[in-house]
Design an enzyme around this catalytic site. Structure first.
Site, PDB file in Angstrom:
ATOM      1  N   TYR A   1       0.669  -1.203  -0.027  1.00 24.51           N
ATOM      2  CA  TYR A   1      -0.153  -0.050   0.005  1.00 24.51           C
ATOM      3  C   TYR A   1       0.720   1.154   0.084  1.00 24.51           C
ATOM      4  O   TYR A   1       0.689   2.023  -0.845  1.00 24.51           O
ATOM      5  CB  TYR A   1      -0.775   0.044   1.257  1.00 24.51           C
ATOM      6  CG  TYR A   1      -1.804   1.281   1.437  1.00 24.51           C
ATOM      7  CD1 TYR A   1      -2.965   1.294   0.674  1.00 24.51           C
ATOM      8  CD2 TYR A   1      -1.649   2.332   2.145  1.00 24.51           C
ATOM      9  CE1 TYR A   1      -3.910   2.369   0.741  1.00 24.51           C
ATOM     10  CE2 TYR A   1      -2.528   3.141   2.416  1.00 24.51           C
ATOM     11  CZ  TYR A   1      -3.576   3.254   1.764  1.00 24.51           C
ATOM     12  OH  TYR A   1      -4.593   4.144   1.912  1.00 24.51           O
TER      13      TYR A   1
ATOM     14  N   LYS B   1       1.277   4.167  -2.687  1.00 23.79           N
ATOM     15  CA  LYS B   1       0.881   5.648  -2.743  1.00 23.79           C
ATOM     16  C   LYS B   1       2.172   6.604  -2.880  1.00 23.79           C
ATOM     17  O   LYS B   1       1.960   7.660  -3.256  1.00 23.79           O
ATOM     18  CB  LYS B   1       0.295   5.858  -1.286  1.00 23.79           C
ATOM     19  CG  LYS B   1      -1.038   4.903  -0.963  1.00 23.79           C
ATOM     20  CD  LYS B   1      -2.328   5.687  -1.805  1.00 23.79           C
ATOM     21  CE  LYS B   1      -3.498   5.236  -1.479  1.00 23.79           C
ATOM     22  NZ  LYS B   1      -4.699   5.690  -2.281  1.00 23.79           N
TER      23      LYS B   1
HETATM   24  P1  NAP Z   1     -13.179   2.777   1.473  1.00 15.67           P
HETATM   25  O1  NAP Z   1     -14.037   3.349   2.517  1.00 15.67           O
HETATM   26  O2  NAP Z   1     -12.852   1.558   1.513  1.00 15.67           O
HETATM   27  O3  NAP Z   1     -13.834   2.987   0.073  1.00 15.67           O
HETATM   28  C1  NAP Z   1     -13.119   2.490  -1.124  1.00 15.67           C
HETATM   29  C2  NAP Z   1     -13.894   3.048  -2.359  1.00 15.67           C
HETATM   30  O4  NAP Z   1     -13.194   2.881  -3.678  1.00 15.67           O
HETATM   31  C3  NAP Z   1     -15.439   2.449  -2.521  1.00 15.67           C
HETATM   32  O5  NAP Z   1     -15.999   3.536  -3.100  1.00 15.67           O
HETATM   33  C4  NAP Z   1     -15.023   1.313  -3.449  1.00 15.67           C
HETATM   34  O6  NAP Z   1     -16.128   1.012  -4.079  1.00 15.67           O
HETATM   35  C5  NAP Z   1     -13.951   1.961  -4.537  1.00 15.67           C
HETATM   36  N1  NAP Z   1     -13.079   1.170  -5.135  1.00 15.67           N
HETATM   37  C6  NAP Z   1     -12.291   0.080  -4.594  1.00 15.67           C
HETATM   38  N2  NAP Z   1     -11.446  -0.534  -5.629  1.00 15.67           N
HETATM   39  C7  NAP Z   1     -12.066  -0.044  -6.605  1.00 15.67           C
HETATM   40  C8  NAP Z   1     -11.745  -0.401  -8.207  1.00 15.67           C
HETATM   41  N3  NAP Z   1     -10.986  -1.260  -8.474  1.00 15.67           N
HETATM   42  N4  NAP Z   1     -12.595   0.448  -9.021  1.00 15.67           N
HETATM   43  C9  NAP Z   1     -13.225   1.515  -8.652  1.00 15.67           C
HETATM   44  N5  NAP Z   1     -13.633   1.693  -7.497  1.00 15.67           N
HETATM   45  C10 NAP Z   1     -13.028   1.050  -6.416  1.00 15.67           C
HETATM   46  O7  NAP Z   1     -12.015   3.699   1.358  1.00 15.67           O
HETATM   47  P2  NAP Z   1     -11.757   5.299   2.116  1.00 15.67           P
HETATM   48  O8  NAP Z   1     -11.039   5.271   3.406  1.00 15.67           O
HETATM   49  O9  NAP Z   1     -12.695   6.172   1.810  1.00 15.67           O
HETATM   50  O10 NAP Z   1     -10.292   5.559   1.265  1.00 15.67           O
HETATM   51  C11 NAP Z   1     -10.700   6.490  -0.124  1.00 15.67           C
HETATM   52  C12 NAP Z   1      -9.097   6.705  -0.396  1.00 15.67           C
HETATM   53  O11 NAP Z   1      -8.651   7.342   0.542  1.00 15.67           O
HETATM   54  C13 NAP Z   1      -8.347   5.482  -0.832  1.00 15.67           C
HETATM   55  O12 NAP Z   1      -7.321   5.910  -1.961  1.00 15.67           O
HETATM   56  C14 NAP Z   1      -7.358   5.219   0.341  1.00 15.67           C
HETATM   57  O13 NAP Z   1      -6.157   4.552   0.016  1.00 15.67           O
HETATM   58  C15 NAP Z   1      -7.177   6.941   0.767  1.00 15.67           C
HETATM   59  N6  NAP Z   1      -6.739   7.039   2.157  1.00 15.67           N
HETATM   60  C16 NAP Z   1      -7.594   6.440   3.233  1.00 15.67           C
HETATM   61  C17 NAP Z   1      -7.178   6.826   4.576  1.00 15.67           C
HETATM   62  C18 NAP Z   1      -8.253   6.404   5.675  1.00 15.67           C
HETATM   63  O14 NAP Z   1      -7.717   6.536   6.741  1.00 15.67           O
HETATM   64  N7  NAP Z   1      -9.382   5.856   5.494  1.00 15.67           N
HETATM   65  C19 NAP Z   1      -6.125   7.150   4.420  1.00 15.67           C
HETATM   66  C20 NAP Z   1      -5.241   7.812   3.880  1.00 15.67           C
HETATM   67  C21 NAP Z   1      -5.595   7.431   2.514  1.00 15.67           C
HETATM   68  P3  NAP Z   1     -16.391  -0.638  -4.768  1.00 15.67           P
HETATM   69  O15 NAP Z   1     -15.638  -1.540  -3.752  1.00 15.67           O
HETATM   70  O16 NAP Z   1     -17.678  -0.722  -4.827  1.00 15.67           O
HETATM   71  O17 NAP Z   1     -15.446  -0.760  -6.022  1.00 15.67           O
END
Ligand code: NAP
Length: 246
Positions: free
Chosen positions: A152, A156
């Site tokens: 991961y 990133k």
């Molecule tokens: P999340 O709640 O798990 O949501 C992930 C989203 O991405 C869902 O809408 C999912 O929908 C979609 N997705 C996953 N694989 C996909 C694919 N192959 N094609 C199209 N859509 C896809 O994640 P989140 O926490 O909101 O994170 C969003 C972003 O922020 C990510 O890039 C994550 O790495 C980053 N981030 C998150 C955090 C944190 O603490 N939460 C911290 C740093 C960075 P489907 O499953 O229906 O495809």
């Protein structure tokens, strides 16, 4: 009249979490928003409740042909794409020696190749129109590394290098590319953190709480708007002060 009236945005991973908050925020700013996820029904459920026009699209961002089709469909149905937010992302955590090839590849294909697929698909149109904003959602762990997240963190960190390179290539055409690197944000992705780990985290976060999806969405809205017209190739960290660089 709001600052992004009449603009068209694609937000990947918009069916929940940070992506949903970004879609809502860009919609409040006046954008028509294409909400993208693999699960069409969940993407449509968010799109249908946006303030401005919204449409759900099923697309797996790791598939280059699907991304080209997505951009063509959005162009035909909502209009030419002004803003692309590459937010779709997944984790498959494990310590290095237990990390399977598949865990490495799936994370790279979604988090890094996915951003390449969609960015390449919108780039030509944005270059022709001499305007566009591309905002990539990375993570602080791409800057610092993290135990159990070599795949991961590499994806990133790769996204940061990718964004800076594309920012250099597209600057003369008026297309701006920036990165938002969130810390720990309350979403499904972080929901299985054990209570002890959460408490330990608070100690490391000067602002004393986990982030909310809206904390990230506000920064994305800023980067998409007129106030960020002189910024490209930058990484904005949104982590409550957990990582202080420079
Ligand atoms: P999340 O709640 O798990 O949501 C992930 C989203 O991405 C869902 O809408 C999912 O929908 C979609 N997705 C996953 N694989 C996909 C694919 N192959 N094609 C199209 N859509 C896809 O994640 P989140 O926490 O909101 O994170 C969003 C972003 O922020 C990510 O890039 C994550 O790495 C980053 N981030 C998150 C955090 C944190 O603490 N939460 C911290 C740093 C960075 P489907 O499953 O229906 O495809």
């Amino acid at each position: 009249m709001t600052e992004l009236d009449g603009q068209v945005a694609i937000v990947s991973g918009a069916s929940r979490g940070i992506g949903e908050a970004i879609a809502r925020s860009l919609s409040e700013a006046g954008c028509s928003v294409a909400c993208v996820a693999r699960d069409a029904a969940r993407a449509a459920a968010v799109a249908d409740t946006l303030e401005s026009e919204g449409r759900g699209y099923a697309c797996d961002v790791s598939d280059p042909a699907a991304c080209a089709d997505l951009v063509a469909a959005v162009d035909g149905e909502l209009g030419p794409v002004d803003i692309l937010v590459n937010n779709a992302g997944i984790t498959r955590d494990n310590v290095l020696v237990r990390l399977k090839d598949e865990d490495w590849q799936t994370v790279m294909d979604t988090n890094l190749r996915g951003a390449f697929n969609t960015t390449r698909a919108v780039a030509r149109g944005m270059m022709k129109r001499r305007a566009g904003r591309i905002i990539n959602i990375a993570s602080v762990v791409g800057l610092t590394g993290n135990r159990g997240q070599a795949n991961y963190a590499a994806s990133k960190a790769g996204l940061v290098g990718f964004s800076k390179s594309v920012a250099l290539e597209l600057a003369s055409r008026g297309v701006l590319v920036n990165v938002v690197a969130p810390g720990f944000i309350e979403t499904d992705m972080t929901s299985d953190l054990p209570e002890e780990a959460r408490v330990a985290l608070f100690e490391r976060i000067p602002l004393g709480r986990l982030g909310r999806p809206e904390d990230v969405a506000g920064v994305v809205r800023f980067l998409a708007g007129p106030a960020a017209a002189y910024m490209t190739g930058q990484v904005l960290v949104v982590d409550g002060g957990m990582v202080m660089n420079g």
